[in-house]
Write a protein that holds these residues in place. Sequence first.
Motif, PDB file in Angstrom:
ATOM      1  N   LEU A 190       0.832  -1.211   0.000  1.00 46.36           N
ATOM      2  CA  LEU A 190       0.000   0.000   0.000  1.00 46.36           C
ATOM      3  C   LEU A 190       0.859   1.250   0.000  1.00 46.36           C
ATOM      4  CD1 LEU A 190      -2.467  -1.184   2.758  1.00 46.36           C
ATOM      5  CD2 LEU A 190      -2.873  -1.140   0.289  1.00 46.36           C
ATOM      6  N   GLY A 191       2.074   1.127   0.510  1.00 46.26           N
ATOM      7  CA  GLY A 191       2.958   2.272   0.620  1.00 46.26           C
ATOM      8  C   GLY A 191       4.133   1.935   1.511  1.00 46.26           C
ATOM      9  N   THR A 192       4.759   2.965   2.058  1.00 44.60           N
ATOM     10  CA  THR A 192       5.951   2.819   2.878  1.00 44.60           C
ATOM     11  C   THR A 192       5.757   3.560   4.195  1.00 44.60           C
ATOM     12  OG1 THR A 192       7.274   2.762   0.870  1.00 44.60           O
ATOM     13  CG2 THR A 192       8.438   3.191   2.913  1.00 44.60           C
ATOM     14  N   VAL A 193       6.194   2.951   5.302  1.00 44.96           N
ATOM     15  CA  VAL A 193       6.073   3.575   6.621  1.00 44.96           C
ATOM     16  C   VAL A 193       6.916   4.845   6.658  1.00 44.96           C
ATOM     17  CG1 VAL A 193       6.506   3.322   9.095  1.00 44.96           C
ATOM     18  CG2 VAL A 193       5.667   1.364   7.763  1.00 44.96           C
ATOM     19  N   THR A 194       6.303   5.947   7.101  1.00 44.84           N
ATOM     20  CA  THR A 194       7.023   7.203   7.244  1.00 44.84           C
ATOM     21  C   THR A 194       7.369   7.487   8.706  1.00 44.84           C
ATOM     22  OG1 THR A 194       4.940   8.415   7.319  1.00 44.84           O
ATOM     23  CG2 THR A 194       6.049   8.246   5.180  1.00 44.84           C
TER      24      THR A 194
ATOM     25  N   GLY B 147       1.647   6.463   0.386  1.00 49.81           N
ATOM     26  CA  GLY B 147       1.488   5.606  -0.780  1.00 49.81           C
ATOM     27  C   GLY B 147       0.289   6.019  -1.604  1.00 49.81           C
ATOM     28  N   GLY B 148      -0.016   5.186  -2.555  1.00 46.09           N
ATOM     29  CA  GLY B 148      -1.145   5.469  -3.427  1.00 46.09           C
ATOM     30  C   GLY B 148      -0.763   6.362  -4.584  1.00 46.09           C
ATOM     31  N   ARG B 149      -1.724   6.640  -5.371  1.00 42.95           N
ATOM     32  CA  ARG B 149      -1.508   7.398  -6.599  1.00 42.95           C
ATOM     33  C   ARG B 149      -0.920   8.788  -6.355  1.00 42.95           C
ATOM     34  NH1 ARG B 149      -6.185   8.466 -11.054  1.00 42.95           N
ATOM     35  NH2 ARG B 149      -4.849   9.508 -12.546  1.00 42.95           N
ATOM     36  N   PHE B 150      -1.358   9.454  -5.269  1.00 44.91           N
ATOM     37  CA  PHE B 150      -0.902  10.816  -4.996  1.00 44.91           C
ATOM     38  C   PHE B 150       0.121  10.874  -3.857  1.00 44.91           C
ATOM     39  CE2 PHE B 150      -5.170  11.215  -6.835  1.00 44.91           C
ATOM     40  CZ  PHE B 150      -4.831  11.917  -7.987  1.00 44.91           C
ATOM     41  N   ARG B 151       0.626   9.689  -3.418  1.00 48.35           N
ATOM     42  CA  ARG B 151       1.650   9.608  -2.356  1.00 48.35           C
ATOM     43  C   ARG B 151       1.201  10.367  -1.104  1.00 48.35           C
ATOM     44  NH1 ARG B 151       4.852   6.087  -2.142  1.00 48.35           N
ATOM     45  NH2 ARG B 151       6.502   7.327  -1.244  1.00 48.35           N
TER      46      ARG B 151
END
Length: 139
Positions: free
Chosen positions: A21-25, A43-47
């Motif tokens: 789904l994305g990356t842990v920030t 994450g995702g299309r628009f981060r």
Amino acid sequence: MMLFTEVCGLPVIPQEGAAPLGTVTSLDVDVVSGAVSHVRWRGGRFRRETALPWDAVHTVGPGAVRVRSAALEAVPLHHDHELLGRRILTETGTERGTVLDVAFDTLSARLLALFTTRGELPPDRLLGLGDYALIVRAA
């Protein structure tokens, strides 16, 4: 046990093994309970940055943060709950450095130790966390 800096950058993957789904920030902390409260990831299309409650986490490591798909409902972001890089003051206003890293139990989410520019700090000394500083007991 893991460090916050070890979790940051890990992929967030649904428990069923779908695409990341994305990356842990970062990880948010509830100072009152002395535990990790949320996982932030981008994450995702628009981060876009999103936060999930710790209860949505199935496992942490090795190599990923797995989350329960049923619990993938984002919650509002509160930037004053992040510890890394936060200035530390005692309740009397004395400077105690900056938070460099935090050790926590990946099963219970409880904080084990804070590593600061002035040495290790036990989590039972935490009093409050705001956008200006982390407030700790003087001794």
